[in-house]
Scaffold this motif. Structure first.
Motif, mmCIF file in Angstrom:
data_model
loop_
_atom_site.group_PDB
_atom_site.id
_atom_site.type_symbol
_atom_site.label_atom_id
_atom_site.label_comp_id
_atom_site.label_asym_id
_atom_site.label_seq_id
_atom_site.Cartn_x
_atom_site.Cartn_y
_atom_site.Cartn_z
ATOM 1 N N THR A 93 0.830 -1.209 0.000
ATOM 2 C CA THR A 93 0.000 0.000 0.000
ATOM 3 C C THR A 93 0.864 1.259 0.000
ATOM 4 O O THR A 93 0.568 2.239 -0.697
ATOM 5 C CB THR A 93 -0.941 0.001 1.223
ATOM 6 N N LYS A 102 2.250 1.655 -3.421
ATOM 7 C CA LYS A 102 1.167 2.072 -4.321
ATOM 8 C C LYS A 102 0.913 3.573 -4.186
ATOM 9 O O LYS A 102 0.737 4.296 -5.169
ATOM 10 C CB LYS A 102 -0.093 1.281 -3.977
ATOM 11 N N TRP A 107 -0.330 -5.060 -5.741
ATOM 12 C CA TRP A 107 -1.308 -4.515 -4.800
ATOM 13 C C TRP A 107 -2.711 -5.043 -5.109
ATOM 14 O O TRP A 107 -3.446 -5.425 -4.198
ATOM 15 C CB TRP A 107 -1.288 -2.987 -4.867
#
Length: 291
Positions: free
Chosen positions: A205, A208, A252
């Motif tokens: 995360t 990302k 992800w």
């Protein structure tokens, strides 16, 4: 005594016996005593494999049938000569032996001829024993008898299928973890973030958010501290050409899907296990009533 020395020598000369068996006190060498319907089997394995993502690999070293298993080991007379000799061939001082009951642990550790061998018996050991029971026909091919239903955990296709889903989710997470953690160096050097202990989803995360700074990415509020979020957002442009956007996005997306499935399957597994336990309890009550 002569026969035991001969057995030990034959075992040592067996090409199937790994060299480590002859080394005393190796911390990674673990033995397992498995009770079958007609005897006992000795397995060996490397204790470090529990840290790997693959399934446990056991090596059957010896299987021996006993005319009277109750005389082989019991709390009154202790270890019988045959089983003691079998254990002495393989288990050395300083090594560990997994056993299927607390009673067996106490009996073996109290035996003077096996002094220095430490027995292990806990929930983790019993999980391994359960696995061997369900694969006994493969792992101990010489054993012709089968375990009774009472000796095996009730299991059905739903439990097996759900367990396979959960295994796949864990495998996917571990597989991606290694690649993602190659970014730890950049996160520490550029933003002062020590991500080496972050779980796979948190790291994915963070990467990302770094590679897609303008994109709204949902995540639990407790996943990042306010300081971590500030550094991730402030330094996003400094990671150009150091982290691959496409790879991060694909990983992800895989993890988000996997975590969703895992959450659902864990709830379902809990339901299945509770149902199986209730069914087993009912059978036990019925059996008691019939007796």
């Amino acid at each position: 005594m002569g026969r035991r020395k001969q057995q030990r020598q034959e075992a040592a000369n067996d090409d199937d016996v790994d060299v480590a068996r002859n080394l005393r006190g190796m911390p990674w060498l673990v033995w397992l005593l498995f009770e079958t319907p007609s005897g006992f089997a000795i397995f060996s394995f490397n204790s470090y494999i529990f840290e790997e993502e693959n399934a446990i690999e056991l090596w059957l070293k010896q299987f021996q049938k006993f005319e009277d298993k109750s005389a082989a080991i019991n709390c009154t007379t202790g270890l019988g000569g045959e089983l003691r000799d079998m254990l002495k061939i393989w288990c050395r001082r300083g090594e560990k032996l997994m056993v299927g009951s607390q009673e067996y642990k106490e009996i073996i550790e109290a035996d003077q001829e096996l002094k220095g061998v430490t027995c292990l018996h806990n929930d983790y050991v019993m999980e391994v024993m359960w696995g061997i029971k369900n694969l006994m026909h493969i792992l101990v091919p010489e054993e012709q008898k089968v375990l009774t239903k009472e000796e095996r955990l009730p299991i059905n296709d739903d439990i097996v299928e759900t367990a396979c889903y959960l295994y796949h989710c864990d495998f996917l997470e571990k597989r991606h973890s290694k690649g993602l953690h190659m970014s730890d160096y950049h996160l520490l050097k550029i933003s002062g973030l020590n991500s080496s202990e972050w779980d796979t989803m948190k790291l994915a995360t963070a990467l990302k958010k770094i590679t897609r700074p303008g994109e709204e990415i949902e995540h639990p509020p407790e996943m990042f501290s306010s300081d971590e979020l500030l550094k991730i957002e402030k330094d996003a442009d400094k990671y150009k050409d150091k982290i691959y956007k496409t790879a991060v996005s694909e990983i992800w997306n895989d993890l988000v899907c996997s975590y969703s499935i895992k959450k659902e399957k864990l709830r379902h597994m809990q339901f299945l296990v509770e149902a199986a336990a209730q069914e087993a309890a009912k059978r036990e009550v019925n059996q008691t009533g019939n007796d």
